[in-house]
Design an enzyme around this catalytic site. Structure first.
Site, PDB file in Angstrom:
ATOM      1  N   HIS A 170       0.864  -1.189   0.000  1.00  0.00           N
ATOM      2  CA  HIS A 170       0.000   0.000   0.000  1.00  0.00           C
ATOM      3  C   HIS A 170       0.898   1.235   0.000  1.00  0.00           C
ATOM      4  CE1 HIS A 170      -2.282  -2.912   2.573  1.00  0.00           C
ATOM      5  NE2 HIS A 170      -3.375  -2.348   2.137  1.00  0.00           N
ATOM      6  N   HIS A 210     -10.784 -14.028   5.440  1.00  0.00           N
ATOM      7  CA  HIS A 210     -12.024 -13.309   5.141  1.00  0.00           C
ATOM      8  C   HIS A 210     -13.123 -14.287   4.732  1.00  0.00           C
ATOM      9  CE1 HIS A 210      -9.347  -9.568   4.127  1.00  0.00           C
ATOM     10  NE2 HIS A 210      -9.160 -10.035   5.345  1.00  0.00           N
ATOM     11  N   GLU A 243      -9.142 -13.920   0.372  1.00  0.00           N
ATOM     12  CA  GLU A 243      -8.296 -14.189   1.542  1.00  0.00           C
ATOM     13  C   GLU A 243      -8.921 -15.294   2.381  1.00  0.00           C
ATOM     14  OE1 GLU A 243      -6.584 -10.913   3.826  1.00  0.00           O
ATOM     15  OE2 GLU A 243      -7.080 -11.984   5.671  1.00  0.00           O
ATOM     16  N   ASP A 299      -5.094 -13.063  10.677  1.00  0.00           N
ATOM     17  CA  ASP A 299      -4.042 -12.911   9.658  1.00  0.00           C
ATOM     18  C   ASP A 299      -2.760 -13.663  10.015  1.00  0.00           C
ATOM     19  OD1 ASP A 299      -5.491 -11.366   7.855  1.00  0.00           O
ATOM     20  OD2 ASP A 299      -4.909  -9.473   8.765  1.00  0.00           O
ATOM     21  N   ASP A 304       2.274   2.056   3.422  1.00  0.00           N
ATOM     22  CA  ASP A 304       3.322   1.199   3.975  1.00  0.00           C
ATOM     23  C   ASP A 304       4.705   1.736   3.663  1.00  0.00           C
ATOM     24  OD1 ASP A 304       1.149  -0.548   4.237  1.00  0.00           O
ATOM     25  OD2 ASP A 304       1.687  -1.664   2.411  1.00  0.00           O
TER      26      ASP A 304
HETATM   27 CO   LIG Z   1      -5.970  -9.608   2.585  1.00  0.00          CO
HETATM   28 CO   LIG Z   2      -7.338 -10.293   6.781  1.00  0.00          CO
END
Ligand SMILES: [Co+2]
Ligand SMILES: [Co+2]
Ligand SMILES: [Co+2]
Ligand SMILES: [Co+2]
Ligand SMILES: [Co+2]
Ligand SMILES: [Co+2]
Ligand SMILES: [Co+2]
Ligand SMILES: [Co+2]
Lengths: 433, 433, 433, 433
Positions: A99, A269, A266, A307, A102
């Site tokens: 991003h 997700h 993901e 994550d 970042d």
């Molecule tokens: Co992701």
């Molecule tokens: Co995530």
């Protein structure tokens, strides 16, 4: 060379029996399965944000990581980039993702932020000349700064929409310049905290128009990559618009974008939305919108997005099985949108986490390929639907209720159930993992 | 008159202060709010299956209810119908709903099942001549019999598809004959237990074609009602295709049916899919596919479909608020797809559960109407989006990323967040409930 | 010999590379790890109820299985027993488990039910003379019949308590007679549907007294086995009293039974209660109440008890690791409280499901033993706590807040965090699974 | 006077029909129900941390609130205190609660942190001389700083245990000095992220000894308040030791502390652990360990701790019903461990959120008191268990299995189920809310 990873050598394939802490046991990039090298199958990417920008905080605690580049200026940004490319080198990573937020310090104005990004993009470009690591995708962080708290494209304030549009343009430019193979949109704030202050209809029109502009801009600048939406059901918002693959598909159909945009799925997700990862992949493939994956798991017993790096090769095998069935990645790849646990303070933890994740994925893909080459699962699936290959069955699909009903009575149909063989199929899979 | 409800009189409105066990405290059918009688707003329906056909079993226990009509023949079916219409009379219910399997014994052949259904439909028709109670919707039970275990329209066996088509035809005929205002499809088995034996693409094609046939048949017979899909994410299957409103919308768009089919939204199913009930209603309304509701709650802490009568008027008010904002019901209504707890053995429990549910709904709708007439919430919502009514904001939506980005820099935009006022809005609602 | 399993031979160990459908790939009963044969480590048990008594129903559908013994008389019960012992033979199962209701028809009176049970117990005893299969545990079904709908020991009606006491006595007698190694109590109805009608205090006193009577009876008859409670948080009830291991421990402490009763931990129930299976095992072991396991998984994405055969050896390995760390089973074992999916209609499905589950467990246990013998995990764990082995650290535990606070200031303590190494530990595990 | 709340007057009771934004509609502190003023029943407390120290961040975004006191020095700490006491005044709040980390800047050493705390305690003490607002409880923040990342009392490093002990001592001293009525321990980091690096047995011994020291210190300094543990199942850790009320009870029993320590039950934590709030209250009351409540709800559809102000008076009524049944609060009270949504930026939002929460609680308590005075629920509960008041039923509890079994057969017992009347009970409640 920085000294962040001092003492850590390039990680190499050493086979399943190695007892080195930092060796690939399964990921041999040169190993060929189904006619392609593992490196080309898996297309691993390191995520800049979690690996280099995340300080280790959680909702009840602050920073745990102490990194020499944790400062808000260009010098620190370049040190961070140096270390990042050193990790890519250690892992021999084919790709990375980032991003804007970042990689560059936020400026006092939008223009300054954009210029900061451009300066870092040039710095990356310089590094990439001598690195094998390519850009899998770029994206814009439209969720961390307080300006996005009520949405980016779907914000009630049109100036925020404008700021988001300008930001995405700058990130698409950066991605294009660096040869990125995809551009991703994750709508972390495109949703709501309470329906009481929200106009769903208006916000979805805004979102539809925003995405159309992104597609238009892609064509205008000749960006050859794929535009990807990453679905997620909630967190940070109570309810996010791009809930899951099926929801994104309906949204794309509504705005006529189903041939222009695909999904980045993901694992975590998918779980949060109540689906298995392989379901989301198979569904996207069947709808023609499968793009790429974020291969980071959620803890099944935590109700939020943890994550974590993948660690169960049997599960991962089911995901790659669906990917291989669908023909494998084209522009997409396997991104680790995964963060270290906040107690994993040491540089070696960062390396080991990636090595472990890559090994789990390689082992899973090897098993998936073997299952596909074995053919047993596909044979049993085909047998199960074989009746539909009969001409009369196909004809029925162009018939009508009344005719079918007449036939049911005329032939006194009384179809008998047949075993779904679930346990036998699961046993079959267990031969390969 | 059967003696099942002996001693229980017609339930009447007695006002909030009544301490009678069986009186309406809030549901005064004649009370006019927003220009319409409560009865016309709410359009309550009694569900035949839970109220008359469910024996009280759960996954760990068998029948608890002992009903004189629990037998598998036409005589019992007629006794059940007699009692059902007695309940409708006690409640002065404007509507009821049924599946074929609720009302008739299964025959030895499809034809016999169909004839049994027709005989009961005639019996219903006779009763309806002297009853005020109309049919809100009919539907087919395509999930209880073992033939449906692997799906109806999406079954791997085309003969099951045929049997399902014939069954739906017979139920649409029954619904049409009885003047039903809608026809509902809930795909309880249209999903899968394991992806390993499932061809998602094939099954969704089957489902799309099946639904198209239903729509074609509706037009062929001139059925004036609405075709409704009832979404649910899972249970009985591990994963159901009509997951939620957004998923159904994508499915309808894919098969070009978005102007032909609407949704019947159940509170419990919304919850299981990770949405609030009001979200699903508001979303369906914004997509133009809102049809009807099943107003039965799930226990938030049980991970399965508990199908309980509603008991929290504040929650219910938020649902009716979205319905009223969307213009209220047209052909739809408020069905109680709710079952007694299996320990609620007595006839009076069945009456009391409906009375309580109707009261909670009436109280919620009255509050919702007051909120809408007050206008405070809508005023605050409009204020929040007021920026988008500016001509330059509207113009931006037809612009492009590059032009917007240029303007962001030229005007040095730096949009500042404004309070979302969630707690104040929640307090506002609490004035009315 | 019945012909139910005709064509299916005794299943034998054939090694990981076998491609026979019905062979053990990992479960070689004679293989010795950590000084004990696999058969003695794993102590597999077949569960009578799911395998022979469950008709395949779910909350939305009825019977799918068609078994020749599905009738409610002693003849059918004996045929069922014949088939059950044939399965035990095919699997070479060392153990089985049963409820009274699984094995005998319900009588018209309690006494008749008891006599039916005694007759079947004699029939079992006869079979067991020539069978290697022993009884791991017996138990009473205090949840299926409508008399239990509001609880057994915790019922508001003391006559139900009495009926439960008599039932448990008869089942303990049966278990004792058959040489059962444990007796299990699962309180499926010991909980509530609504707190509004429930007196928690009264019901827990009843439960405590009931359990004490069970322990007293065990000693009276000289039953040498272990009394086990099987925790579960909910389903069928909204809330069950024996929620999880920690809750059962508090209950045992309250009634002074912590040295008399242990726990039978089910993977699926651990998951429903928000714990990992290995957590529950490790906790029980640390509290001295670990007894036995039900090794059947829940689908992580279904909110109810799916009772599936295990299929992920990496997960299973973590459970056996905790069991081996705790010294392995004594009277307990690995029971499959697992049912076929309701679409798995064929006799071969029943055999294959057990073979697959046994293989997954064997593979997991072999990996767990290797991890324990390797010692790496325990070494790293010990290192992490090494500071507590210092004398001053031990002394601190018998000190007081004020003294410690004085020392913190005097020594200006500023403890620095060290890496928790989670990813490295997970990688370590992945070397073995 | 600061100008933070400028333009906001003291909030007063104005009755249900008031349309002022900032007025109490239900909370009339002087209203007497069940012989006690509402203020004395409810004992509201403002939580310092969420209201004054939380910057509005979430896992995906940083600070949204801009408060003049957001700096890390004593001057800011005093400004924060000034504003806090202004809010207490505006709300006429009888109590507040705080952690050390909320009120003082962290020092460079433990001693400096302690001195900072003492300075602020003196500052508070000065303010409290002229304020009606008392301290409901104090507590130590043993979770935010990175030193606590692996636990406080349960840390693998004994120096962290020491630091925690010293910190708790300083907070108990502060609480005692300010006349606090309770002292709370919430073990946010007392749990684990992975069992692989955790020694459950060792850690629980540490926790038991730590709590014993706290109790010993309480007695040593003559602190007259109650020691409270606040259970929570997870978040921030994957698994927290003080999971729920039942778990805490077992822990207290194990270390002989069940008469010394009670529980502070938070609605949101109850939900996360799979219980209703009223369940946890009723259970704690039945075990004799009910202490106090944190009255902040979780969103039922978010899997993390959302800590929202309560907004559903019907739910809240059920909680207060259990509290009133148990005799009401003694040293405990109603703390709002609730944070504004991060978009609620304005000072008026902070006031309105508390006003709304207090009103919802007052309305709930008034309804609960009316239900209790009505007596209907308790009468029906007593009827349900009336059988247990029979002498023979009582006698049975001191009997044994064999005698009971003999009686069951002798009397041919066949107990018949009776309706649990759940819907009727729910309707009953709805008369009052
Ligand atoms: Co992701
Ligand atoms: Co995530
Ligand atoms: Co439902
Ligand atoms: Co429904
Ligand atoms: Co289970
Ligand atoms: Co079990
Ligand atoms: Co909380
Ligand atoms: Co709290």
């Amino acid at each position: 060379m920085t000294d962040f990873f001092s003492g850590i050598d390039k990680v190499r394939y050493a086979g399943p029996d190695s007892d080195a802490e930092l060796a690939f046991r399964w990921y041999d990039p040169e190993r060929v399965v189904m006619g392609k090298r593992l490196e080309e199958h898996l297309r691993f990417a390191v995520a800049y944000w979690h690996s280099f920008a995340w300080p280790g905080g959680d909702p009840f605690g602050g920073q745990t990581f102490e990194r020499p580049w944790f400062a808000d200026d260009m010098k620190a940004a370049k040190l961070k980039a140096d270390v990042a490319f050193e990790l890519f080198e250690i892992l021999d990573a084919p790709f990375f993702c980032f991003h804007d937020a970042d990689v560059r310090p936020e400026g006092a104005t939008f223009a300054e932020s954009r210029r900061n990004l451009e300066e870092i993009v040039d710095y990356f470009a310089g590094k990439m000349e001598s690195s094998k690591t390519k850009l899998l995708w770029g994206t814009a962080n439209l969720f961390s700064h307080r300006r996005w708290m009520a949405g980016a494209a779907t914000n009630p304030d049109p100036d925020v929409f404008a700021y988001a549009a300008a930001t995405v343009k700058s990130c698409m430019d950066a991605t294009h310049k660096l040869g990125g193979q995809n551009y991703v949109l994750w709508g972390g704030r495109e949703g709501y905290e309470t329906l009481l202050n929200t106009d769903l209809g208006r916000e979805s029109e805004q979102a539809g128009r925003f995405l159309s502009m992104v597609v238009e801009y892609k064509h205008k600048i000749g960006f050859p990559g794929t535009i990807l939406i990453e679905p997620k059901p909630q967190e940070p918002t109570k309810h996010q618009y791009d809930y899951d693959v099926a929801t994104v598909y309906g949204f794309l159909k509504r705005f006529g974008l189903e041939n222009e945009v695909k999904v980045n799925i993901e694992q975590g997700h998918a779980i949060l939305a109540g689906h298995s990862f392989e379901h989301e992949i198979a569904l996207a493939a069947s709808l023609g919108i499968f793009g790429s994956i974020d291969m980071n798991r959620n803890d099944y017993q935590s109700g939020w997005d943890t994550d974590q790096f993948p660690n169960n090769h049997s599960e991962v095998a089911l995901a790659y099985y669906e990917i291989l069935r669908a023909g494998g990645f084209t522009t997409g790849g396997t991104n680790f949108d995964a963060k270290l646990r906040r107690q994993s303070l040491d540089p070696v933890d960062l390396v080991a986490a990636h090595v472990g994740g890559m090994d789990v994925c390689a082992r899973g893909l090897i098993a998936a390929a073997a299952m596909l080459e074995d053919g047993g699962l596909e044979r049993m699936r085909a047998e199960r639907y074989a009746g539909w290959d009969r001409p009369d069955a196909k004809a029925m699909l162009t018939s009508d209720l009344a005719s079918i009903a007449a036939r049911v009575e005329a032939e006194n149909l009384d179809p008998q159930p047949r075993s779904g063989r679930q346990e036998r199929l699961e046993n079959w899979v267990n031969r390969f993992v």
